[in-house]
Design an enzyme around this catalytic site. Structure first.
Site, PDB file in Angstrom:
ATOM      1  N   LYS A  41      -9.812  13.053   8.515  1.00 32.18           N
ATOM      2  CA  LYS A  41      -9.259  12.604   9.789  1.00 32.18           C
ATOM      3  C   LYS A  41      -9.182  13.761  10.778  1.00 32.18           C
ATOM      4  O   LYS A  41      -9.113  14.928  10.377  1.00 32.18           O
ATOM      5  CB  LYS A  41      -7.850  12.039   9.588  1.00 32.18           C
ATOM      6  CG  LYS A  41      -7.783  10.733   8.827  1.00 32.18           C
ATOM      7  CD  LYS A  41      -6.346  10.297   8.671  1.00 32.18           C
ATOM      8  CE  LYS A  41      -6.255   8.959   7.946  1.00 32.18           C
ATOM      9  NZ  LYS A  41      -6.751   7.840   8.769  1.00 32.18           N
ATOM     10  N   GLU A  76      -9.487   3.972   2.266  1.00 35.76           N
ATOM     11  CA  GLU A  76      -9.005   4.065   0.887  1.00 35.76           C
ATOM     12  C   GLU A  76      -7.951   3.022   0.546  1.00 35.76           C
ATOM     13  O   GLU A  76      -7.780   2.662  -0.611  1.00 35.76           O
ATOM     14  CB  GLU A  76      -8.449   5.464   0.630  1.00 35.76           C
ATOM     15  CG  GLU A  76      -7.001   5.697   1.025  1.00 35.76           C
ATOM     16  CD  GLU A  76      -6.733   5.528   2.519  1.00 35.76           C
ATOM     17  OE1 GLU A  76      -5.639   5.076   2.880  1.00 35.76           O
ATOM     18  OE2 GLU A  76      -7.637   5.827   3.335  1.00 35.76           O
ATOM     19  N   LYS A  93       0.850  -1.199   0.000  1.00 35.97           N
ATOM     20  CA  LYS A  93       0.000   0.000   0.000  1.00 35.97           C
ATOM     21  C   LYS A  93       0.884   1.247   0.000  1.00 35.97           C
ATOM     22  O   LYS A  93       1.716   1.431   0.886  1.00 35.97           O
ATOM     23  CB  LYS A  93      -0.908   0.006   1.227  1.00 35.97           C
ATOM     24  CG  LYS A  93      -1.744   1.272   1.399  1.00 35.97           C
ATOM     25  CD  LYS A  93      -2.524   1.248   2.699  1.00 35.97           C
ATOM     26  CE  LYS A  93      -3.199   2.580   2.970  1.00 35.97           C
ATOM     27  NZ  LYS A  93      -3.871   2.614   4.303  1.00 35.97           N
ATOM     28  N   ASP A 122       1.561   6.241   5.866  1.00 35.03           N
ATOM     29  CA  ASP A 122       0.566   5.346   5.274  1.00 35.03           C
ATOM     30  C   ASP A 122       1.096   4.646   4.029  1.00 35.03           C
ATOM     31  O   ASP A 122       0.371   3.869   3.411  1.00 35.03           O
ATOM     32  CB  ASP A 122      -0.713   6.122   4.948  1.00 35.03           C
ATOM     33  CG  ASP A 122      -1.965   5.273   5.075  1.00 35.03           C
ATOM     34  OD1 ASP A 122      -1.888   4.194   5.683  1.00 35.03           O
ATOM     35  OD2 ASP A 122      -3.022   5.685   4.568  1.00 35.03           O
ATOM     36  N   ASP A 125      -2.369  10.583   3.692  1.00 40.46           N
ATOM     37  CA  ASP A 125      -3.787  10.249   3.832  1.00 40.46           C
ATOM     38  C   ASP A 125      -4.497  11.266   4.721  1.00 40.46           C
ATOM     39  O   ASP A 125      -4.364  11.239   5.945  1.00 40.46           O
ATOM     40  CB  ASP A 125      -3.923   8.839   4.436  1.00 40.46           C
ATOM     41  CG  ASP A 125      -5.382   8.417   4.561  1.00 40.46           C
ATOM     42  OD1 ASP A 125      -6.240   9.041   3.914  1.00 40.46           O
ATOM     43  OD2 ASP A 125      -5.643   7.449   5.308  1.00 40.46           O
ATOM     44  N   ASP A 150     -12.044   7.357   4.009  1.00 40.16           N
ATOM     45  CA  ASP A 150     -10.835   7.082   4.787  1.00 40.16           C
ATOM     46  C   ASP A 150     -10.489   5.599   4.793  1.00 40.16           C
ATOM     47  O   ASP A 150      -9.449   5.213   5.305  1.00 40.16           O
ATOM     48  CB  ASP A 150     -11.009   7.603   6.220  1.00 40.16           C
ATOM     49  CG  ASP A 150      -9.703   7.618   6.988  1.00 40.16           C
ATOM     50  OD1 ASP A 150      -8.639   7.706   6.347  1.00 40.16           O
ATOM     51  OD2 ASP A 150      -9.733   7.536   8.234  1.00 40.16           O
ATOM     52  N   ARG A 184      -7.782  -0.177   1.029  1.00 35.43           N
ATOM     53  CA  ARG A 184      -8.351  -1.382   0.413  1.00 35.43           C
ATOM     54  C   ARG A 184      -8.816  -1.116  -1.015  1.00 35.43           C
ATOM     55  O   ARG A 184      -8.868  -2.028  -1.836  1.00 35.43           O
ATOM     56  CB  ARG A 184      -9.496  -1.913   1.285  1.00 35.43           C
ATOM     57  CG  ARG A 184     -10.671  -0.988   1.433  1.00 35.43           C
ATOM     58  CD  ARG A 184     -11.520  -1.299   2.648  1.00 35.43           C
ATOM     59  NE  ARG A 184     -10.874  -0.862   3.873  1.00 35.43           N
ATOM     60  CZ  ARG A 184     -11.400  -1.021   5.098  1.00 35.43           C
ATOM     61  NH1 ARG A 184     -12.576  -1.622   5.238  1.00 35.43           N
ATOM     62  NH2 ARG A 184     -10.753  -0.606   6.162  1.00 35.43           N
TER      63      ARG A 184
END
Length: 506
Positions: free
Chosen positions: A263, A335, A251, A274, A256, A333, A337
């Site tokens: 967030k 995101e 990933k 991230d 993010d 959020d 996946r």
């Protein structure tokens, strides 16, 4: 840091020219009659050096020792975990004096696993990030000599550990860089640099190629950012081309914000981490370039930012993944996946022996396992057992979590084939169940590293995990002959049928 391996007894180590000499003392103190061994035995008998791993006794200019400073470090039973504890404590104590040359000697026989842990622990304890500092003070230790009873016997383990350190530190470097110094474009350039190593090739795809591939889920996450996405494909060929590769999927969300599902501001700076899954793939390939194991490996990194503007994907939007499955985005959020599912579908074209994705995926996994073990989810028991064993060997541990089909009930949607989130309960598992829908054609494992990829607080920074685990797994697989032929694709259950219901955020 330059690591060297020597055949050294404690007596011989006393004559080594170094700024600090670290003597690792096990439960049974040295029986030799040289001055250092006698001193260690006396300290143990007097209670000045307890047997517990990590306990230290610092000495200044002891008689008949060339090094001005000596640290006796207890390593208890001498197993890798205890060696790691002792070495970290000793290096932390020694580096206060800014030494340039350090000698670390085992006062008793040590196997390859113990020596490997000593190498990685010494690197971890001395690591310093400098890239974006104007007045950088890098690690002072330039050379670490490891002394053992028989250097030739553990040279292979030592060389692998040294290569693993290079991989871990590359992963740390990219994990630690601020988001404006680690954009998807810059990650692509870092991957291209790896292609200079033997048997590694790299291809970097941009927005047009990703659109042509039909990666609508990945592209939807990227559409709110001014930074263009990148899809990085790394290939390491260490075996004949007809041998099925292991595919690593990392990933690569370089920052993010949470998107429209924004967030909280507190600690949002840590969302530069991230992309630690992507960094771990880069680090693993760095190690493979040195080790050159007899295995084929593919690395896939979907990389983009999750940002806000007028084009950002919105809660309730439905996107179409590369697999053709439609996804209702109930929370922007969640995101990670959304980009991983398209990369997992892309992985199928390699007819892989196994696919492992690595992602800072859920806060729920942090709640479940903290920062000690990564979460492991797997559709294949053999693959899961191999990853668990690699984690123990490398001291980069994971813990297997369940994948019961009942956990997927919350992912049903009235408006698409699947929703991208379920309820709060079992959030790490439901995220894994989402990914599992895209893995029916191969043996698959998912490592949720949200709790292990970085540390917060005063020690804030990337850990480089799980590079150690991945390198251990891949080299073990190559050494055991598991990579010698094509694995038959595993037949999995069909993905869950679509139905209803919105759920709260991850």
């Amino acid at each position: 840091m330059d690591f060297q391996l020597k055949t050294l007894t404690v007596s011989q180590a006393a004559a080594e020219k170094s700024d600090v000499l670290i003597v690792l003392v096990g439960s049974a103190p040295p029986a030799s009659k040289d001055p250092l061994s006698v001193l260690a035995a006396s300290a143990r008998k007097a209670g000045d050096l307890p047997d517990k791993a990590g306990k230290l006794l610092a000495l200044y200019r002891p008689e008949d020792v060339v090094a001005a400073r000596v640290v006796l470090a207890a390593i208890g039973d001498g197993k890798p975990a205890s060696v790691r504890t002792g070495v970290v404590a000793a290096i932390n104590a020694a580096k206060a004096q800014a030494p340039k040359r350090v000698t670390l000697v085992f006062a008793q026989p040590a196997d390859g696993a113990a020596v490997a842990c000593a190498v990685t622990a010494a690197a971890e304890a001395s690591y310093v990030y400098t890239t974006t500092k104007s007045k950088a003070e890098p690690r002072s230790i330039r050379q670490l000599t490891v002394g053992v009873a028989d250097a030739a016997a553990i040279a292979g383990a030592f060389d692998q550990a040294r290569a693993t350190v290079r991989g871990i530190e590359l992963a740390k470097e990219w994990g630690n860089r601020p988001a404006n110094h680690a954009t998807p474009t810059l990650l692509g350039e870092a991957a291209k640099e790896l292609a200079k190593l033997p048997n590694i090739k790299c291809e970097v795809l941009g927005p047009k190629e990703v659109e042509k591939l039909g990666m609508g889920s990945f592209a939807a996450v990227a559409q709110g950012s001014a930074e263009p996405l990148r899809f990085i494909v790394l290939r390491y060929h260490g075996a004949p081309k007809d041998q099925a590769p292991v595919v690593l999927v990392g990933k690569g969300i370089t920052f993010d914000t949470g998107g429209v599902s924004l967030k909280p501001a507190a600690e949002m700076d840590e969302m530069k981490f991230d992309m630690c899954g992507a960094a771990s793939v880069l680090g693993t390939f760095r190690a493979l370039g040195d080790i050159q194991p007899a295995i084929n490996v593919v690395g896939l990194i979907p990389s983009c930012e999750n940002m806000n503007d007028g084009r950002s994907v919105k809660p309730g939007d439905v996107v179409t993944s590369m697999s053709g499955q439609t996804i209702e985005v109930l929370n922007t959020d969640a995101e990670g996946r959304l980009i991983l599912c398209d990369a997992l579908t892309y992985a199928k074209r390699f007819e892989p022996a196994a696919v492992i994705d690595i992602a800072t995926l859920t806060g729920a996994c942090v709640i479940a396992l903290g920062g000690v073990r990564s979460g492991l989810f797997a559709s294949d028991d053999t693959l899961a057992a191999a990853l668990e064993a690699a984690g123990e060997t490398s001291q980069d541990r994971c813990w297997r979590m369940p994948l019961d089909d009942d956990y997927a009930e919350g992912l049903k949607s009235n408006f698409a084939d699947v929703a991208n989130i379920a309820g709060r309960a079992g959030g790490a598992i439901t995220a894994a169940k989402f990914l599992q829908r895209f893995t029916s054609d191969f043996a698959w494992a998912h490592l949720d590293i949200a709790g292990t990829a970085w540390k917060s607080g005063a020690a804030k920074g990337s850990t480089g995990r799980p590079v150690g685990l991945l390198v251990s797994y891949l080299t073990s697989r190559a050494g055991s002959g598991d990579a010698s032929g094509k694995a038959k694709p595993r037949k999995a259950k069909a993905a869950e049928a679509p139905s209803k219901k919105a759920r709260s955020a991850k």
